[in-house]
Design a protein around this motif. Structure first.
Motif, short mmCIF file in Angstrom:
data_model
loop_
_atom_site.label_atom_id
_atom_site.label_comp_id
_atom_site.label_asym_id
_atom_site.label_seq_id
_atom_site.Cartn_x
_atom_site.Cartn_y
_atom_site.Cartn_z
N THR A 276 -1.21 -3.19 -3.11
CA THR A 276 -0.41 -3.43 -3.77
C THR A 276 -1.10 -4.15 -5.09
O THR A 276 -0.64 -4.19 -6.53
CB THR A 276 0.85 -4.57 -2.73
N ASP B 1 6.85 1.36 -3.23
CA ASP B 1 5.66 0.60 -1.91
C ASP B 1 5.97 0.74 -0.62
O ASP B 1 6.75 0.22 -0.81
CB ASP B 1 5.92 -1.34 -2.45
N GLU B 2 4.94 1.24 0.04
CA GLU B 2 5.19 1.72 1.72
C GLU B 2 6.06 2.54 1.43
O GLU B 2 7.06 2.56 2.21
CB GLU B 2 5.87 0.16 2.27
MG LIG Z 1 1.60 -4.08 0.12
#
Ligand SMILES: [Mg+2]
Ligand SMILES: Nc1ncnc2c1ncn2[C@@H]1O[C@H](COP(=O)(O)OP(=O)(O)OP(=O)(O)O)[C@@H](O)[C@H]1O
Length: 295
Positions: A49, A136-137
């Motif tokens: 991130t 993200d993710e």
């Molecule tokens: Mg992360």
């Protein structure tokens, strides 16, 4: 600012407190040059991130972040109309005796732009900058969303029926991360440049800790990093990531620990290890052994 070389990319990230491996800097450099998304996989807390944040800072723009979760839909990811304000506009038009038209309802100001749509438009604060979008993710989102994303990433345009087509003049830098709770489709991966993020070597982790926990003495930073590296060789359920090393250094400083002894390690082990089985493995004797090996 776009970087001119891999060394320049490394230096620019470093100036923003991010210490990348050469492979990662190369992948980022190529993602920018080739206008391809960057797909990052790796253990938790190894800087996936954070790389997107550093890249946005490097390019002089604010990061657009889409956090994925099960059930994520296009209303939260792309856009939705501001219903209450549309109704209000309709009532006002009626009260004024006007006949409602399409543009009474579907105005730019009523369009709630979510990260994916924003990424296709210029940054209002810096129109010259390339946009940076962090997805993200992705492994937490469901497969239909992944399919939708694939489409968006292939043409960087969306069509909004009542509004028109929005197309990116320059494709944004897209960073996609995954923690591998499930495998992401090959079709999506194929579009991206792939980079695995592992744990850093000692020198790089020391540079990170020096930048992120400057209150800790150099001596203690060295000892802490050596200890963490030793821990990572053990058979743990969840080895500490970089985030944990930084936290640990901060915790040791907050407790005014000047020397790493078995007692101070034992007292603060919960900052590094988050599973009872792992903590149970590290009894006093094992801590002493590990400290000795980390000399
Ligand atoms: Mg992360
Ligand atoms: N290469 C790096 N340079 C500087 N700081 C780093 C680096 N890698 C990690 N960090 C630090 O570690 C913290 C955690 O990193 P980050 O949140 O990016 O991990 P992650 O890989 O996204 O983890 P998760 O999978 O849990 O989301 C960051 O806030 C940052 O302080």
């Amino acid at each position: 600012m776009q970087s001119a070389s891999i060394d320049d990319t490394l230096a620019q990230l470093e100036a923003r407190g991010y210490f990348a491996s050469r492979e990662l800097a190369t992948a980022l450099f190529l993602a920018l040059r080739m206008e391809r998304p960057l797909f990052l996989e790796g253990e938790p807390g190894v800087g996936k991130t954070e790389l997107a944040k550093a890249a946005a800072a490097m390019l002089g723009t604010t990061l657009l972040r889409l956090q994925c979760y099960e059930g994520l839909d296009t209303a939260s990811a792309l856009y939705e109309w501001d219903y209450p304000r549309q109704i209000m506009a309709l009532r006002l038009a009626e009260a004024a005796g006007e006949k409602p038209r399409n543009d009474t309802l579907y105005r730019d100001e009523f369009l709630l732009k979510r990260p994916l749509l924003q990424a296709l438009q210029l940054d209002p604060n810096n129109p010259a900058a390339r946009r940076v979008l962090l997805i993200d993710e992705i492994d937490r989102a469901d497969e239909p969303f992944e399919a939708f994303l694939l489409e968006l990433l292939s043409d960087f345009q969306v069509s909004i029926p009542e509004y028109g087509t929005v197309r990116a003049s320059t494709p944004p830098l897209v960073v996609i991360t995954s923690n591998r709770t499930r495998e992401v489709h090959d079709a999506l991966k194929r579009r991206c440049l792939y980079q695995w993020l592992g744990y850093p070597d000692r020198a790089r982790e020391l540079a990170i800790v020096a930048a992120r926990a400057p209150e800790t003495s150099t001596e203690l930073q060295h000892r802490a990093v050596a200890f963490v590296h030793q821990l990572r060789t053990m058979d743990l359920f969840k080895a500490p990531g970089i985030a944990e090393t930084i936290d640990w250094c901060r915790a040791l400083s907050a407790l005014a620990v000047t020397e790493l002894d078995p007692q101070s390690v034992q007292d603060t082990l919960g900052v590094l290890l988050k599973y009872q089985d792992d903590l149970a493995q590290l009894d006093a004797q094992r801590i002493a052994q590990t400290l000795a090996l980390a000399e």
